[in-house]
Each structure stands twice: as C-alpha cells, then as structure tokens.
Design a protein around this motif. Structure first.
Motif, mmCIF file in Angstrom:
data_model
loop_
_atom_site.group_PDB
_atom_site.id
_atom_site.type_symbol
_atom_site.label_atom_id
_atom_site.label_comp_id
_atom_site.label_asym_id
_atom_site.label_seq_id
_atom_site.Cartn_x
_atom_site.Cartn_y
_atom_site.Cartn_z
ATOM 1 N N MET A 1 0.837 -1.166 0.000
ATOM 2 C CA MET A 1 0.000 0.000 0.000
ATOM 3 C C MET A 1 0.889 1.239 0.000
ATOM 4 S SD MET A 1 -3.322 0.678 2.387
ATOM 5 C CE MET A 1 -3.631 -0.932 3.021
ATOM 6 N N SER A 2 0.489 2.255 -0.730
ATOM 7 C CA SER A 2 1.291 3.471 -0.794
ATOM 8 C C SER A 2 1.109 4.315 0.474
ATOM 9 C CB SER A 2 0.902 4.288 -2.018
ATOM 10 O OG SER A 2 -0.387 4.819 -1.849
ATOM 11 N N LEU A 3 1.998 5.262 0.649
ATOM 12 C CA LEU A 3 1.960 6.117 1.835
ATOM 13 C C LEU A 3 0.683 6.950 1.888
ATOM 14 C CD1 LEU A 3 3.343 7.244 4.355
ATOM 15 C CD2 LEU A 3 4.478 8.903 2.860
ATOM 16 N N SER A 4 0.245 7.465 0.747
ATOM 17 C CA SER A 4 -0.950 8.312 0.747
ATOM 18 C C SER A 4 -2.201 7.526 1.116
ATOM 19 C CB SER A 4 -1.122 8.983 -0.615
ATOM 20 O OG SER A 4 -1.302 8.021 -1.630
ATOM 21 N N ILE A 5 -2.328 6.303 0.660
ATOM 22 C CA ILE A 5 -3.489 5.488 1.011
ATOM 23 C C ILE A 5 -3.445 5.104 2.486
ATOM 24 C CG2 ILE A 5 -4.605 3.256 0.642
ATOM 25 C CD1 ILE A 5 -4.029 3.560 -2.300
ATOM 26 N N THR A 6 -2.256 4.793 2.989
ATOM 27 C CA THR A 6 -2.114 4.468 4.399
ATOM 28 C C THR A 6 -2.502 5.661 5.272
ATOM 29 O OG1 THR A 6 -0.337 2.937 3.862
ATOM 30 C CG2 THR A 6 -0.499 3.647 6.155
ATOM 31 N N LEU A 7 -2.017 6.853 4.913
ATOM 32 C CA LEU A 7 -2.368 8.053 5.675
ATOM 33 C C LEU A 7 -3.858 8.370 5.584
ATOM 34 C CD1 LEU A 7 0.666 10.373 4.869
ATOM 35 C CD2 LEU A 7 0.181 9.167 7.015
ATOM 36 N N ALA A 9 -6.274 6.182 5.169
ATOM 37 C CA ALA A 9 -6.969 5.204 6.005
ATOM 38 C C ALA A 9 -6.834 5.554 7.484
ATOM 39 C CB ALA A 9 -6.426 3.804 5.737
ATOM 40 N N LEU A 10 -5.642 5.980 7.903
ATOM 41 C CA LEU A 10 -5.453 6.405 9.291
ATOM 42 C C LEU A 10 -6.273 7.650 9.605
ATOM 43 C CD1 LEU A 10 -1.624 5.810 9.747
ATOM 44 C CD2 LEU A 10 -3.504 4.512 10.770
ATOM 45 N N TRP A 11 -6.387 8.562 8.641
ATOM 46 C CA TRP A 11 -7.216 9.751 8.817
ATOM 47 C C TRP A 11 -8.681 9.351 9.018
ATOM 48 C CZ3 TRP A 11 -11.430 11.905 6.594
ATOM 49 C CH2 TRP A 11 -11.702 13.239 6.891
ATOM 50 N N GLN A 47 -0.306 10.998 -6.090
ATOM 51 C CA GLN A 47 0.197 9.631 -6.187
ATOM 52 C C GLN A 47 -0.708 8.709 -7.001
ATOM 53 O OE1 GLN A 47 1.260 7.890 -2.422
ATOM 54 N NE2 GLN A 47 3.318 8.731 -2.599
ATOM 55 N N HIS A 48 -2.032 8.940 -6.969
ATOM 56 C CA HIS A 48 -2.944 7.967 -7.578
ATOM 57 C C HIS A 48 -3.915 8.536 -8.601
ATOM 58 C CE1 HIS A 48 -1.606 4.741 -4.979
ATOM 59 N NE2 HIS A 48 -1.616 5.616 -3.979
#
Length: 85
Positions: A1-7, A9-11, A47-48
């Motif tokens: 998973m990319s950093l932007s998707i991880t962030l 999801a955490l958001w 990114q996406h």
C-alpha cells in the motif's frame, strides 16, 4: 500500500474515533482533521490520480457534512448580502 493510502486510512480511523467522542471534545481534534484533509487529498491525487482524489473528497464531505454545511451557509450569507457599490 502506498503512503498516501495508508495516511488516508489512518485519517478515516481518526475521524471515526473523534466522532465517537462527546460533542464538547470533538471541536479541537475535528478541526485539526479538517485542516489536514486538503493536503492529504492533494497528496492522494498526486500519487494515484484524480479518481482517488475525488473519492477522498467525497469521503471528507460525507464525514464532515454538518460543519461544511454550516460554514457554507455562512459563506453564502456573506456573499448574498453584500451590497453593490
């Protein structure tokens, strides 16, 4: 998973957690999440692509619909009541 998707999801998890708090305790963390969101959506879009950014924007509007509606009504009232020169 990319950093932007991880962030993102955490958001979303953080926003859901803030929604579970009593209303008096939601203002500060909710405001912080609302301020972080545009940068995160832009990062997601870089990114996406625009489809991911649009999905993030729709998620933001869904989770913060009441505050966004409130600030939108204030903005509309200021714009519509402005007297012409």
């Amino acid at each position: 998973m990319s950093l932007s998707i991880t962030l993102a999801a955490l958001w979303a998890v953080a926003a859901t957690t803030v929604a579970l708090l009593p209303m008096q305790r939601q203002y500060l963390p909710g405001g912080a999440l609302l301020l972080i969101a545009p940068g995160l959506i832009v990062f997601l879009g870089v990114q996406h692509g625009w489809i991911a950014a649009t999905a993030g924007l729709l998620g933001l509007a869904s989770m913060f619909r009441t505050p966004l509606r409130y600030y939108g009504s204030i903005w509309r009232a200021r714009v519509l009541t402005k007297e012409p020169k």
